[in-house]
Design a protein around this motif. Sequence first.
Motif, PDB file in Angstrom:
ATOM      1  N   THR A  97       0.938  -1.197  -0.010  1.00 37.81           N
ATOM      2  CA  THR A  97       0.031  -0.017   0.075  1.00 37.81           C
ATOM      3  C   THR A  97       0.825   1.348  -0.112  1.00 37.81           C
ATOM      4  O   THR A  97       1.945   1.380   0.300  1.00 37.81           O
ATOM      5  CB  THR A  97      -0.872  -0.075   1.113  1.00 37.81           C
ATOM      6  N   ASP A  99       0.981   3.803   2.055  1.00 37.50           N
ATOM      7  CA  ASP A  99       1.324   4.224   3.422  1.00 37.50           C
ATOM      8  C   ASP A  99       1.292   3.078   4.445  1.00 37.50           C
ATOM      9  O   ASP A  99       0.472   3.354   5.258  1.00 37.50           O
ATOM     10  CB  ASP A  99       0.487   5.289   3.898  1.00 37.50           C
ATOM     11  N   ARG A 217      -7.574   7.371  10.218  1.00 33.74           N
ATOM     12  CA  ARG A 217      -6.415   6.956   9.552  1.00 33.74           C
ATOM     13  C   ARG A 217      -6.192   5.440   9.684  1.00 33.74           C
ATOM     14  O   ARG A 217      -5.454   4.953   8.888  1.00 33.74           O
ATOM     15  CB  ARG A 217      -5.354   7.695  10.437  1.00 33.74           C
ATOM     16  N   ASN A 219      -8.136   3.111   9.192  1.00 35.52           N
ATOM     17  CA  ASN A 219      -9.098   2.522   8.149  1.00 35.52           C
ATOM     18  C   ASN A 219      -8.298   2.138   7.024  1.00 35.52           C
ATOM     19  O   ASN A 219      -8.492   1.190   6.304  1.00 35.52           O
ATOM     20  CB  ASN A 219     -10.202   3.541   7.616  1.00 35.52           C
ATOM     21  N   ARG A 220      -7.010   2.900   6.797  1.00 39.84           N
ATOM     22  CA  ARG A 220      -6.024   2.457   5.620  1.00 39.84           C
ATOM     23  C   ARG A 220      -5.363   0.992   5.970  1.00 39.84           C
ATOM     24  O   ARG A 220      -5.035   0.281   5.219  1.00 39.84           O
ATOM     25  CB  ARG A 220      -4.917   3.607   5.532  1.00 39.84           C
ATOM     26  N   GLY A 224      -6.093  -1.991   3.591  1.00 34.91           N
ATOM     27  CA  GLY A 224      -4.610  -2.610   3.313  1.00 34.91           C
ATOM     28  C   GLY A 224      -4.445  -4.034   3.411  1.00 34.91           C
ATOM     29  O   GLY A 224      -3.850  -4.729   2.600  1.00 34.91           O
ATOM     30  N   THR A 243     -13.245   3.939   4.117  1.00 30.35           N
ATOM     31  CA  THR A 243     -12.514   2.299   4.185  1.00 30.35           C
ATOM     32  C   THR A 243     -12.616   1.968   2.597  1.00 30.35           C
ATOM     33  O   THR A 243     -11.733   1.279   2.098  1.00 30.35           O
ATOM     34  CB  THR A 243     -13.062   1.472   4.945  1.00 30.35           C
ATOM     35  N   LEU A 246     -10.358   3.937   0.264  1.00 28.75           N
ATOM     36  CA  LEU A 246      -8.849   3.448   0.387  1.00 28.75           C
ATOM     37  C   LEU A 246      -8.752   2.115  -0.312  1.00 28.75           C
ATOM     38  O   LEU A 246      -7.714   1.788  -0.957  1.00 28.75           O
ATOM     39  CB  LEU A 246      -8.641   3.369   1.739  1.00 28.75           C
ATOM     40  N   GLU A 249      -8.819   2.581  -3.977  1.00 28.31           N
ATOM     41  CA  GLU A 249      -7.557   2.996  -4.440  1.00 28.31           C
ATOM     42  C   GLU A 249      -6.257   2.063  -4.564  1.00 28.31           C
ATOM     43  O   GLU A 249      -5.465   2.135  -5.029  1.00 28.31           O
ATOM     44  CB  GLU A 249      -7.101   4.293  -3.795  1.00 28.31           C
ATOM     45  N   ALA A 250      -6.458   1.143  -3.467  1.00 28.76           N
ATOM     46  CA  ALA A 250      -5.277   0.126  -3.289  1.00 28.76           C
ATOM     47  C   ALA A 250      -5.578  -1.202  -4.282  1.00 28.76           C
ATOM     48  O   ALA A 250      -4.668  -2.199  -4.148  1.00 28.76           O
ATOM     49  CB  ALA A 250      -5.350  -0.492  -1.885  1.00 28.76           C
TER      50      ALA A 250
END
Length: 371
Positions: A97, A99, A217, A219-220, A224, A243, A246, A249-250
């Motif tokens: 991911t 980050d 935060r 949630n990533r 992920g 979530t 994210l 996006e991943a």
Amino acid sequence: MTPDELAAWLRLLETPGIGLESARRLLSHFGSPQAVWESGAGSWQELLSPKQCAALRQAPPGFDAQLEATQAWLAADTRHQVLVLGDADYPQALLETADPPLLLYLDGRRELLGQAHLAVVGSRSPSAQGRDNARNFSQALSEAGLCVVSGLALGVDGAAHMGALQGSSSTIAVVGTGLDQIYPSRHLKLGQQIAEEGLLISEYALGTPPLAPNFPRRNRIIAGLSMGCLVVEAALQSGSLITARLASEAGREVFAIPGSIHSPLSHGCHALIRQGAKLVENIQDVLDELPQLCANGRAQPTASAQTSGSSRPAEQTHLLTLMGFDPISLDSLQQRGGWPVAELNALLLELELDGAVARLAGQLFQRRGAA
């Protein structure tokens, strides 16, 4: 991890003004936290601002006490561990991911990190049907070989964890506090059960209280870790949509359970479906997108699904048919069926006690379907 290694990691990550991006830049350049400190302040200047260099020259306030507390926590139970970027069993999906956390605190079964994961998230104030869906879908996903990941919040998260614990693959809870406390307090017993039978994860140091910015935060990490994300119920402004975004996006699959057009808790799911999320009506809709994650390609039905077709008295069946699946008032039901109020109330009470009908706020009733 040796005491010196732990001290090096904690000092780097807990120094004020040194965020994950700066810490990652230092680690990429020097190779390890110990090498950062051994290199000396002069070598940091090309990578950090003068203010950040000054912050690194001294230990963070209260560092000795924090290090001692962390060492004591690790020694207190073999379930208590830390996992750092670069460890052999750091989850590959999370590593890829944008980050990834540099250090994770673990409480529970570390081996669950090696399983296939699916996130199940949704409203903190779900309908009775939404809570049932979260629990039943999660149990079926767990039986199918997927470890269910969620955030230990009230509502859908809690129901998802409870359902997954009833299956064979357990659950992971990613929390927004230090692992020495459970938030919300109403989930203390659930959190303890997850630590014993599943896994609690946090990137926040011990003693970190429930601060509002930490929950979006975390949630990533939920997104992920997971191969996909199932949204059970969500309003348009729900954190669950963060979530789902994210996850998308991943490059993860996003799934959403539709609901009534009249319910605000369905609007978030409907928006996701319009944006390309897969509409989910049953567990197979999820497994069809993730065939490699299920050993036999098909989940076994849960107990609730197996008994959903049990026989009922004709009058109860007729009432359920008239109700549909949207919330409905007592007056509307009386108009549809023509029952006297006392008789209708008695029928509704029987169905409520049987788990087939939920009583909602505002004197509304809703049929509960098998997930």
